[in-house]
Design a protein around this motif. Structure first.
Motif, PDB file in Angstrom:
ATOM      1  N   ARG A   1     -56.212  -3.571  57.338  1.00 40.72           N
ATOM      2  CA  ARG A   1     -55.036  -2.705  57.278  1.00 40.72           C
ATOM      3  C   ARG A   1     -53.778  -3.433  56.795  1.00 40.72           C
ATOM      4  NH1 ARG A   1     -53.335   1.891  57.294  1.00 40.72           N
ATOM      5  NH2 ARG A   1     -52.017   1.912  59.155  1.00 40.72           N
ATOM      6  N   TRP A   2     -53.677  -4.753  57.072  1.00 42.55           N
ATOM      7  CA  TRP A   2     -52.432  -5.444  56.810  1.00 42.55           C
ATOM      8  C   TRP A   2     -52.555  -6.722  55.979  1.00 42.55           C
ATOM      9  CZ3 TRP A   2     -48.251  -2.747  57.888  1.00 42.55           C
ATOM     10  CH2 TRP A   2     -48.342  -1.748  58.861  1.00 42.55           C
ATOM     11  N   LEU A   3     -53.681  -7.426  56.072  1.00 40.49           N
ATOM     12  CA  LEU A   3     -53.758  -8.750  55.456  1.00 40.49           C
ATOM     13  C   LEU A   3     -54.475  -8.769  54.117  1.00 40.49           C
ATOM     14  CD1 LEU A   3     -54.528 -10.876  58.648  1.00 40.49           C
ATOM     15  CD2 LEU A   3     -52.315 -10.384  57.589  1.00 40.49           C
ATOM     16  N   ASN A   4     -55.401  -7.868  53.904  1.00 46.15           N
ATOM     17  CA  ASN A   4     -56.098  -7.817  52.619  1.00 46.15           C
ATOM     18  C   ASN A   4     -55.161  -7.335  51.519  1.00 46.15           C
ATOM     19  OD1 ASN A   4     -58.334  -8.669  53.967  1.00 46.15           O
ATOM     20  ND2 ASN A   4     -59.474  -6.746  53.784  1.00 46.15           N
ATOM     21  N   GLU A   5     -55.454  -7.757  50.303  1.00 46.42           N
ATOM     22  CA  GLU A   5     -54.626  -7.331  49.170  1.00 46.42           C
ATOM     23  C   GLU A   5     -54.700  -5.818  48.986  1.00 46.42           C
ATOM     24  OE1 GLU A   5     -54.131  -8.222  44.377  1.00 46.42           O
ATOM     25  OE2 GLU A   5     -55.421  -9.490  45.622  1.00 46.42           O
ATOM     26  N   LYS A   6     -55.897  -5.259  49.136  1.00 50.91           N
ATOM     27  CA  LYS A   6     -56.072  -3.814  49.054  1.00 50.91           C
ATOM     28  C   LYS A   6     -56.100  -3.262  50.475  1.00 50.91           C
ATOM     29  CE  LYS A   6     -59.131  -0.153  47.381  1.00 50.91           C
ATOM     30  NZ  LYS A   6     -60.424   0.179  46.725  1.00 50.91           N
ATOM     31  N   LYS A   7     -55.033  -2.575  50.857  1.00 53.37           N
ATOM     32  CA  LYS A   7     -54.926  -2.037  52.211  1.00 53.37           C
ATOM     33  C   LYS A   7     -55.772  -0.774  52.353  1.00 53.37           C
ATOM     34  CE  LYS A   7     -51.639  -5.074  53.017  1.00 53.37           C
ATOM     35  NZ  LYS A   7     -51.498  -5.657  51.689  1.00 53.37           N
ATOM     36  N   GLU A   8     -56.471  -0.656  53.481  1.00 54.71           N
ATOM     37  CA  GLU A   8     -57.286   0.526  53.739  1.00 54.71           C
ATOM     38  C   GLU A   8     -56.575   1.466  54.694  1.00 54.71           C
ATOM     39  OE1 GLU A   8     -61.452   0.086  54.320  1.00 54.71           O
ATOM     40  OE2 GLU A   8     -61.476  -1.974  53.573  1.00 54.71           O
ATOM     41  N   THR A   9     -56.855   2.746  54.586  1.00 54.69           N
ATOM     42  CA  THR A   9     -56.194   3.755  55.398  1.00 54.69           C
ATOM     43  C   THR A   9     -56.904   3.920  56.734  1.00 54.69           C
ATOM     44  OG1 THR A   9     -57.511   5.609  54.560  1.00 54.69           O
ATOM     45  CG2 THR A   9     -55.562   4.963  53.285  1.00 54.69           C
ATOM     46  N   LEU A  10     -56.214   4.591  57.650  1.00 56.26           N
ATOM     47  CA  LEU A  10     -56.815   4.893  58.942  1.00 56.26           C
ATOM     48  C   LEU A  10     -58.064   5.746  58.780  1.00 56.26           C
ATOM     49  CD1 LEU A  10     -53.589   5.734  61.008  1.00 56.26           C
ATOM     50  CD2 LEU A  10     -54.951   3.646  61.169  1.00 56.26           C
ATOM     51  N   HIS A  11     -58.021   6.668  57.844  1.00 57.91           N
ATOM     52  CA  HIS A  11     -59.160   7.561  57.640  1.00 57.91           C
ATOM     53  C   HIS A  11     -60.364   6.816  57.059  1.00 57.91           C
ATOM     54  CE1 HIS A  11     -57.035  11.254  58.678  1.00 57.91           C
ATOM     55  NE2 HIS A  11     -55.983  10.772  58.015  1.00 57.91           N
ATOM     56  N   ASP A  12     -60.112   5.839  56.186  1.00 59.36           N
ATOM     57  CA  ASP A  12     -61.217   5.039  55.637  1.00 59.36           C
ATOM     58  C   ASP A  12     -61.940   4.296  56.765  1.00 59.36           C
ATOM     59  OD1 ASP A  12     -60.628   5.844  53.074  1.00 59.36           O
ATOM     60  OD2 ASP A  12     -59.330   4.125  52.656  1.00 59.36           O
ATOM     61  N   LEU A  13     -61.167   3.653  57.636  1.00 62.76           N
ATOM     62  CA  LEU A  13     -61.762   2.890  58.730  1.00 62.76           C
ATOM     63  C   LEU A  13     -62.402   3.807  59.766  1.00 62.76           C
ATOM     64  CD1 LEU A  13     -58.919   0.244  59.145  1.00 62.76           C
ATOM     65  CD2 LEU A  13     -61.200  -0.139  58.187  1.00 62.76           C
ATOM     66  N   ALA A  14     -61.786   4.980  59.974  1.00 64.87           N
ATOM     67  CA  ALA A  14     -62.351   5.929  60.932  1.00 64.87           C
ATOM     68  C   ALA A  14     -63.735   6.391  60.491  1.00 64.87           C
ATOM     69  CB  ALA A  14     -61.413   7.137  61.086  1.00 64.87           C
ATOM     70  N   ALA A  15     -63.887   6.647  59.188  1.00 72.95           N
ATOM     71  CA  ALA A  15     -65.187   7.077  58.665  1.00 72.95           C
ATOM     72  C   ALA A  15     -66.223   5.968  58.818  1.00 72.95           C
ATOM     73  CB  ALA A  15     -65.038   7.480  57.201  1.00 72.95           C
ATOM     74  N   GLU A  16     -65.822   4.729  58.628  1.00 74.81           N
ATOM     75  CA  GLU A  16     -66.772   3.605  58.718  1.00 74.81           C
ATOM     76  C   GLU A  16     -67.190   3.343  60.163  1.00 74.81           C
ATOM     77  OE1 GLU A  16     -66.748  -1.197  57.819  1.00 74.81           O
ATOM     78  OE2 GLU A  16     -65.634   0.162  56.480  1.00 74.81           O
ATOM     79  N   TYR A  17     -66.224   3.432  61.088  1.00 72.43           N
ATOM     80  CA  TYR A  17     -66.534   3.144  62.493  1.00 72.43           C
ATOM     81  C   TYR A  17     -67.029   4.374  63.253  1.00 72.43           C
ATOM     82  CZ  TYR A  17     -64.725  -1.632  62.432  1.00 72.43           C
ATOM     83  OH  TYR A  17     -64.538  -2.971  62.192  1.00 72.43           O
TER      84      TYR A  17
ATOM     85  N   VAL B   1     -65.271   7.021  64.287  1.00 71.24           N
ATOM     86  CA  VAL B   1     -64.321   7.499  65.295  1.00 71.24           C
ATOM     87  C   VAL B   1     -63.203   8.240  64.572  1.00 71.24           C
ATOM     88  CG1 VAL B   1     -64.844   5.650  66.935  1.00 71.24           C
ATOM     89  CG2 VAL B   1     -63.041   5.320  65.223  1.00 71.24           C
ATOM     90  N   SER B   2     -62.263   8.787  65.331  1.00 76.02           N
ATOM     91  CA  SER B   2     -61.148   9.499  64.715  1.00 76.02           C
ATOM     92  C   SER B   2     -60.100   8.513  64.183  1.00 76.02           C
ATOM     93  CB  SER B   2     -60.498  10.439  65.732  1.00 76.02           C
ATOM     94  OG  SER B   2     -59.881   9.689  66.772  1.00 76.02           O
TER      95      SER B   2
END
Length: 283
Positions: free
Chosen positions: A243-259, A261-262
């Motif tokens: 979310r913060w350290l990678n050059e390409k930031k991922e959204t909450l929804h991207d991570l929610a779909a992977e994990y 959860v909401s």
């Protein structure tokens, strides 16, 4: 609505005197006309009604702007900024409030002019907080009346404005100073005294000890960050990293779909991880 229809589409530009003269020749709306136009604007988004409301109140903008002529700024800029405030007031005006537009708009007109003065009166902004902004305008008018302040006058001004005497003294100092070009005047006279800041302010950006100190500080902070990240659980660390350290930031929804959860749950994990991370960094 004969007065509204008599208002021209534009006013003269390029000559401030002609603009002011034209503004004062525009008809003033009656309370009924003003209310009808404001209702049309609110209910139908009628831009013609908004234009009529603005144009019919330009004389008030000019009058208010004239009150700030002592700041040494161009009159046409003050009028322009005041007109921006008027347009904001027209957009927010509620015809059912029971007050005339001019009474409602005064605050917005002055606010825009104040902001312009604070941005442009000096190279360095003299007032940043709300208290400083209030003190700037009140103290300047008081100085015109009193000249140099005695201690008693400083305390009286501080009490009237609800600030500390030290704040009054600091603002008085800012008002008494003036801008100086870093490299001096434009004169080519070699015999001119070297009093410009460039003559006595050193540039320490490339000073070896400072560069080494900055490099060591950066490395220490980086190591502390990685150590604090390592103290987190794998999921929290992964979420913060992506979310913060990678050059390409991922959204909450991207991570929610992977994990699975909401997005709100990802936000909660992120917030808790941030709180723990801050605690580890200051520990």
């Amino acid at each position: 609505m004969t007065k509204a229809l008599a208002i021209p589409m534009t006013l003269p530009t390029g000559n401030m005197d002609a603009y002011i003269s034209a503004a004062f020749q525009l008809p003033i709306l009656s309370a009924e006309e003003e209310h009808e136009l404001a209702v049309r604007l609110r209910e139908r988004q009628d831009l013609a009604a908004a234009r009529t409301l603005v144009m019919s109140h330009l004389r008030f903008v000019v009058r208010i702007a004239r009150g700030y002529s002592g700041y040494g700024l161009p009159q046409h800029d003050l009028v322009q900024e005041g007109t921006v405030g008027l347009m904001k007031a027209v957009r927010r005006f509620d015809p059912d409030m029971g007050v005339r537009l001019v009474s409602f708009a005064v605050h917005w007109i002055k606010a825009e002019i104040h902001e312009y003065i604070l941005r442009n009166w000096r190279i360095v902004k003299v007032a940043t907080t709300k208290a400083q902004r209030k003190l700037f305008f009140n103290l300047r008018s008081a100085k015109k009346r009193l000249g140099w302040f005695s201690r008693q006058e400083i305390e009286e001004v501080a009490e009237d404005l609800g600030v500390k005497p030290e704040t009054v003294i600091e603002m008085e100092s800012r008002l008494s100073n003036y801008d100086v070009a870093f490299d001096g005047s434009d004169t080519d006279d070699d015999d001119a005294p070297g009093i410009a800041p460039v003559a006595y302010l050193p540039d320490l950006r490339s000073e070896p000890s400072r560069m080494l100190e900055q490099a060591n500080t950066a490395e220490t902070q980086r190591n502390a960050l990685y150590a604090a990240l390592d103290a987190l659980d794998a999921r929290s660390r992964d979420i913060l990293q992506r979310r913060w350290l990678n050059e390409k930031k991922e959204t909450l929804h991207d991570l929610a779909a992977e994990y699975g959860v909401s997005a709100e749950r990802i936000r909660q994990i992120e917030s808790a991880a941030m709180k723990k991370l801050r605690g580890n960094l200051v520990a």
